[in-house]
Design a protein around this motif. Sequence first.
Motif, PDB file in Angstrom:
ATOM      1  N   VAL A   1     -17.822  75.930  22.354  1.00 58.91           N
ATOM      2  CA  VAL A   1     -16.546  75.351  22.783  1.00 58.91           C
ATOM      3  C   VAL A   1     -16.400  75.459  24.302  1.00 58.91           C
ATOM      4  N   ALA A   2     -16.728  76.613  24.850  1.00 58.37           N
ATOM      5  CA  ALA A   2     -16.618  76.820  26.300  1.00 58.37           C
ATOM      6  C   ALA A   2     -17.574  75.903  27.062  1.00 58.37           C
TER       7      ALA A   2
ATOM      8  N   LYS B   1     -16.194  72.325  26.997  1.00 54.34           N
ATOM      9  CA  LYS B   1     -15.064  72.216  27.921  1.00 54.34           C
ATOM     10  C   LYS B   1     -15.553  72.160  29.372  1.00 54.34           C
ATOM     11  N   ASP B   2     -16.606  72.924  29.664  1.00 55.79           N
ATOM     12  CA  ASP B   2     -17.180  72.887  31.004  1.00 55.79           C
ATOM     13  C   ASP B   2     -17.823  71.525  31.284  1.00 55.79           C
TER      14      ASP B   2
ATOM     15  N   ILE C   1     -16.929  68.679  30.063  1.00 50.02           N
ATOM     16  CA  ILE C   1     -15.860  67.700  30.258  1.00 50.02           C
ATOM     17  C   ILE C   1     -15.492  67.594  31.736  1.00 50.02           C
ATOM     18  N   GLU C   2     -15.556  68.718  32.441  1.00 46.15           N
ATOM     19  CA  GLU C   2     -15.187  68.751  33.854  1.00 46.15           C
ATOM     20  C   GLU C   2     -16.291  68.241  34.771  1.00 46.15           C
TER      21      GLU C   2
ATOM     22  N   GLU D   1      -5.597  67.845  23.651  1.00 49.29           N
ATOM     23  CA  GLU D   1      -6.824  67.291  24.232  1.00 49.29           C
ATOM     24  C   GLU D   1      -7.057  67.834  25.632  1.00 49.29           C
ATOM     25  N   ALA D   2      -8.329  67.909  26.012  1.00 48.33           N
ATOM     26  CA  ALA D   2      -8.704  68.457  27.314  1.00 48.33           C
ATOM     27  C   ALA D   2      -8.384  67.480  28.446  1.00 48.33           C
ATOM     28  N   LYS D   3      -8.520  66.174  28.151  1.00 47.37           N
ATOM     29  CA  LYS D   3      -8.162  65.122  29.107  1.00 47.37           C
ATOM     30  C   LYS D   3      -7.541  63.958  28.336  1.00 47.37           C
TER      31      LYS D   3
ATOM     32  N   ALA E   1     -13.066  71.658  20.897  1.00 45.56           N
ATOM     33  CA  ALA E   1     -13.350  71.604  22.336  1.00 45.56           C
ATOM     34  C   ALA E   1     -12.754  70.359  22.980  1.00 45.56           C
ATOM     35  N   LEU E   2     -12.842  69.228  22.290  1.00 42.70           N
ATOM     36  CA  LEU E   2     -12.312  67.974  22.842  1.00 42.70           C
ATOM     37  C   LEU E   2     -10.797  67.888  22.700  1.00 42.70           C
ATOM     38  N   GLY E   3     -10.301  68.439  21.592  1.00 48.59           N
ATOM     39  CA  GLY E   3      -8.906  68.284  21.226  1.00 48.59           C
ATOM     40  C   GLY E   3      -8.801  67.344  20.041  1.00 48.59           C
TER      41      GLY E   3
END
Length: 232
Positions: A28-29, A32-33, A35-36, A86-88, A78-80
């Motif tokens: 998950v981490a 998320k990383d 995604i950025e 959601e992350a974005k 992780a995405l939402g």
Amino acid sequence: MPKSKRNRPVTLSKTKKKPGLERKGKVVAEIKDAIEHYTSVYVFTFDNMRNQKLKDLREQHKSTSRIFLAGKKVMQIALGRSAADEAKTDLHKLSKFLQGDTGLFFTNLPRDDVERLFREFEEHDFARTGSNATETVELKEGPLEQFTHEMEPFLRKQGLPVRLNKGVVELVADHVVCEEGKPISPEAAQTLRLLDIQMATFRLYLVCRWSSDDFEVYKEGLAHLIADADDS
């Protein structure tokens, strides 16, 4: 008087997290990383996964992309799963497509390059037990000169009606190794490998794409994902 088991102290320093939870948390981490650090994310599905071939693909594109194959719930978290978590913006739209055999492809490559990569990707390999034969393979009665005499006992174990005739492996009757559309047996899988007949093709299909300003569904990949779900 014996001590009560209910009052035994527990040393917290000795308790350990379950390895599975730690592994899922790490994935998950990492997602998320990603995604950025990447400009777009694709959901993809596949036929006849081959881990080594996927590893090679990861290595070839590690400077621009990253691939995740994990449990669907882990990737969804992780995405939402909704707009609320959601992350974005709109990233949660990917989550509903994470069904069955799917993965995530994070990349900085242009869309056209990604679409061409997935369209052209094709790796042939030997079929595995239980997969459906893509053609009927029948061996005709007579000598099998591609096999040495030492292999005759092994061939018999695979169900081939063979014998040695003056040091040459000979098929004493016609033999059907596999039939098109029917599951391949363990013996047939071994025989096809010996005959150097490859019936499996590792393919990738794009299902949908997210970027900060766009979301797209690929009809062919979605149809393939739905068809696989119906078969399972």
